[in-house]
Scaffold this active site. Structure first.
Site, PDB file in Angstrom:
ATOM      1  N   PRO A   9      40.505  32.471  37.613  1.00 41.41           N
ATOM      2  CA  PRO A   9      41.544  32.322  36.597  1.00 41.41           C
ATOM      3  C   PRO A   9      42.354  33.586  36.342  1.00 41.41           C
ATOM      4  O   PRO A   9      41.810  34.687  36.302  1.00 41.41           O
ATOM      5  CB  PRO A   9      40.769  31.921  35.335  1.00 41.41           C
ATOM      6  CG  PRO A   9      39.356  32.296  35.595  1.00 41.41           C
ATOM      7  CD  PRO A   9      39.165  32.197  37.082  1.00 41.41           C
ATOM      8  N   ASN A  10      43.628  33.357  36.186  1.00 40.66           N
ATOM      9  CA  ASN A  10      44.624  34.377  35.829  1.00 40.66           C
ATOM     10  C   ASN A  10      44.944  35.357  36.956  1.00 40.66           C
ATOM     11  O   ASN A  10      45.832  36.206  36.814  1.00 40.66           O
ATOM     12  CB  ASN A  10      44.212  35.144  34.559  1.00 40.66           C
ATOM     13  CG  ASN A  10      44.039  34.206  33.390  1.00 40.66           C
ATOM     14  OD1 ASN A  10      44.947  33.446  33.089  1.00 40.66           O
ATOM     15  ND2 ASN A  10      42.877  34.217  32.751  1.00 40.66           N
ATOM     16  N   ARG A  17      50.479  40.557  35.269  1.00 46.80           N
ATOM     17  CA  ARG A  17      49.450  40.585  34.231  1.00 46.80           C
ATOM     18  C   ARG A  17      48.924  42.005  34.044  1.00 46.80           C
ATOM     19  O   ARG A  17      48.406  42.608  35.001  1.00 46.80           O
ATOM     20  CB  ARG A  17      48.321  39.677  34.724  1.00 46.80           C
ATOM     21  CG  ARG A  17      47.064  39.743  33.961  1.00 46.80           C
ATOM     22  CD  ARG A  17      45.928  39.062  34.725  1.00 46.80           C
ATOM     23  NE  ARG A  17      44.766  38.997  33.861  1.00 46.80           N
ATOM     24  CZ  ARG A  17      43.536  38.808  34.279  1.00 46.80           C
ATOM     25  NH1 ARG A  17      43.284  38.627  35.563  1.00 46.80           N
ATOM     26  NH2 ARG A  17      42.544  38.790  33.431  1.00 46.80           N
ATOM     27  N   TYR A  22      45.562  45.972  36.390  1.00 46.72           N
ATOM     28  CA  TYR A  22      45.425  45.238  37.650  1.00 46.72           C
ATOM     29  C   TYR A  22      46.453  45.613  38.720  1.00 46.72           C
ATOM     30  O   TYR A  22      46.427  45.042  39.812  1.00 46.72           O
ATOM     31  CB  TYR A  22      45.486  43.729  37.371  1.00 46.72           C
ATOM     32  CG  TYR A  22      44.371  43.252  36.457  1.00 46.72           C
ATOM     33  CD1 TYR A  22      43.038  43.281  36.880  1.00 46.72           C
ATOM     34  CD2 TYR A  22      44.630  42.805  35.160  1.00 46.72           C
ATOM     35  CE1 TYR A  22      42.008  42.868  36.048  1.00 46.72           C
ATOM     36  CE2 TYR A  22      43.603  42.382  34.320  1.00 46.72           C
ATOM     37  CZ  TYR A  22      42.305  42.422  34.769  1.00 46.72           C
ATOM     38  OH  TYR A  22      41.275  42.017  33.946  1.00 46.72           O
ATOM     39  N   ASN A  71      36.358  36.697  43.613  1.00 53.43           N
ATOM     40  CA  ASN A  71      36.690  37.310  42.335  1.00 53.43           C
ATOM     41  C   ASN A  71      36.863  36.148  41.365  1.00 53.43           C
ATOM     42  O   ASN A  71      37.925  35.507  41.330  1.00 53.43           O
ATOM     43  CB  ASN A  71      37.965  38.150  42.432  1.00 53.43           C
ATOM     44  CG  ASN A  71      38.267  38.848  41.109  1.00 53.43           C
ATOM     45  OD1 ASN A  71      37.640  38.563  40.081  1.00 53.43           O
ATOM     46  ND2 ASN A  71      39.219  39.761  41.124  1.00 53.43           N
ATOM     47  N   ALA A  74      37.302  35.968  34.741  1.00 59.34           N
ATOM     48  CA  ALA A  74      36.463  35.904  33.541  1.00 59.34           C
ATOM     49  C   ALA A  74      35.275  34.951  33.694  1.00 59.34           C
ATOM     50  O   ALA A  74      34.260  35.098  32.990  1.00 59.34           O
ATOM     51  CB  ALA A  74      37.313  35.500  32.344  1.00 59.34           C
ATOM     52  N   GLU A  95      31.046  39.831  45.711  1.00 55.84           N
ATOM     53  CA  GLU A  95      31.774  39.728  44.435  1.00 55.84           C
ATOM     54  C   GLU A  95      32.716  40.929  44.334  1.00 55.84           C
ATOM     55  O   GLU A  95      32.287  42.071  44.523  1.00 55.84           O
ATOM     56  CB  GLU A  95      30.751  39.738  43.293  1.00 55.84           C
ATOM     57  CG  GLU A  95      31.375  39.713  41.920  1.00 55.84           C
ATOM     58  CD  GLU A  95      30.335  39.710  40.786  1.00 55.84           C
ATOM     59  OE1 GLU A  95      29.186  39.243  40.997  1.00 55.84           O
ATOM     60  OE2 GLU A  95      30.673  40.192  39.702  1.00 55.84           O
ATOM     61  N   HIS A  97      35.859  42.827  42.011  1.00 53.31           N
ATOM     62  CA  HIS A  97      36.703  42.959  40.818  1.00 53.31           C
ATOM     63  C   HIS A  97      37.699  44.074  41.059  1.00 53.31           C
ATOM     64  O   HIS A  97      37.327  45.154  41.551  1.00 53.31           O
ATOM     65  CB  HIS A  97      35.870  43.263  39.572  1.00 53.31           C
ATOM     66  CG  HIS A  97      34.898  42.168  39.282  1.00 53.31           C
ATOM     67  ND1 HIS A  97      35.301  40.969  38.749  1.00 53.31           N
ATOM     68  CD2 HIS A  97      33.569  42.068  39.517  1.00 53.31           C
ATOM     69  CE1 HIS A  97      34.248  40.176  38.656  1.00 53.31           C
ATOM     70  NE2 HIS A  97      33.186  40.817  39.117  1.00 53.31           N
ATOM     71  N   ARG A 104      34.739  48.784  31.081  1.00 54.27           N
ATOM     72  CA  ARG A 104      35.523  48.005  30.120  1.00 54.27           C
ATOM     73  C   ARG A 104      34.604  47.414  29.036  1.00 54.27           C
ATOM     74  O   ARG A 104      33.514  47.926  28.814  1.00 54.27           O
ATOM     75  CB  ARG A 104      36.327  46.933  30.881  1.00 54.27           C
ATOM     76  CG  ARG A 104      37.294  47.570  31.897  1.00 54.27           C
ATOM     77  CD  ARG A 104      38.085  46.528  32.665  1.00 54.27           C
ATOM     78  NE  ARG A 104      38.951  45.763  31.791  1.00 54.27           N
ATOM     79  CZ  ARG A 104      39.564  44.624  32.142  1.00 54.27           C
ATOM     80  NH1 ARG A 104      39.393  44.156  33.367  1.00 54.27           N
ATOM     81  NH2 ARG A 104      40.331  43.980  31.289  1.00 54.27           N
TER      82      ARG A 104
HETATM   83  C1  DQA Z   1      38.471  40.837  36.938  1.00 51.38           C
HETATM   84  C2  DQA Z   1      37.678  41.387  35.762  1.00 51.38           C
HETATM   85  C3  DQA Z   1      37.346  40.289  34.772  1.00 51.38           C
HETATM   86  O1  DQA Z   1      36.599  40.812  33.694  1.00 51.38           O
HETATM   87  C4  DQA Z   1      38.628  39.677  34.236  1.00 51.38           C
HETATM   88  O2  DQA Z   1      38.329  38.617  33.357  1.00 51.38           O
HETATM   89  C5  DQA Z   1      39.544  39.248  35.310  1.00 51.38           C
HETATM   90  C6  DQA Z   1      39.724  40.112  36.472  1.00 51.38           C
HETATM   91  C7  DQA Z   1      38.929  41.961  37.892  1.00 51.38           C
HETATM   92  O3  DQA Z   1      39.300  41.635  39.007  1.00 51.38           O
HETATM   93  O4  DQA Z   1      38.940  43.129  37.521  1.00 51.38           O
HETATM   94  O5  DQA Z   1      40.212  38.233  35.202  1.00 51.38           O
HETATM   95  O6  DQA Z   1      37.660  39.946  37.671  1.00 51.38           O
END
Ligand code: DQA
Length: 140
Positions: A9-10, A17, A22, A71, A74, A95, A97, A104
């Site tokens: 998501p996102n 964003r 990011y 990835n 959240a 995994e 990020h 964070r």
């Molecule tokens: C994320 C880190 C997560 O905590 C966050 O909710 C994201 C992006 C990252 O790539 O840094 O959506 O996965």
């Protein structure tokens, strides 16, 4: 060698964003460069904001692909179901990020995926995806 990248998501909003966290590049803009670095690999990409679609994509690639780079955004911190999907498959999962989740908020320090993953890369920006592919390639 077949590798699937799954973004949650996102992450479709990368580039727009919170660029201070990011970065300013969208994933679809970055993808051709990433693929060009690994001309001998088959790399496909899936993004969804929907938990069940992410699980379907993990299951679909999870017994035939050589690696998954996940990835889950959240959902990493909330989804028992995505953690279970990663535990259920035989394909190794890395995994990734973009941000250093450990620097964070405390709720980002826990992952339901990490215990079932081959490893975790966090804090290297989009370069993390490249590193993950390299690691999967080398461990083959
Ligand atoms: C994320 C880190 C997560 O905590 C966050 O909710 C994201 C992006 C990252 O790539 O840094 O959506 O996965």
């Amino acid at each position: 060698m077949k590798i699937r990248i799954i973004n949650g998501p996102n992450l479709n909003l990368l580039g727009k964003r919170e660029p201070e966290i990011y970065g300013s590049q969208g994933f679809e803009e970055y993808l051709p460069t990433l693929k060009a670095n690994f001309p001998n690999l088959e790399i496909d990409y899936f993004q969804s904001n929907i938990e069940g679609e992410i699980i379907n994509s993990i299951q679909e690639a999870g017994f035939t692909y050589d690696g998954i780079i996940l990835n889950a955004g959240a959902y990493t911190h909330t989804s028992v179901a995505i953690g279970d999907a990663v535990a259920a498959i035989s394909t190794p999962v890395i995994e990734v990020h973009i941000s250093n989740v450990f620097a964070r908020e405390p709720f980002r320090h826990h992952s339901f995926i990490a215990p079932h993953a081959k490893g975790v890369l966090a804090g290297f920006g989009l370069k993390g995806y490249q590193l993950a592919i390299q690691l999967l390639h080398e461990s083959k």
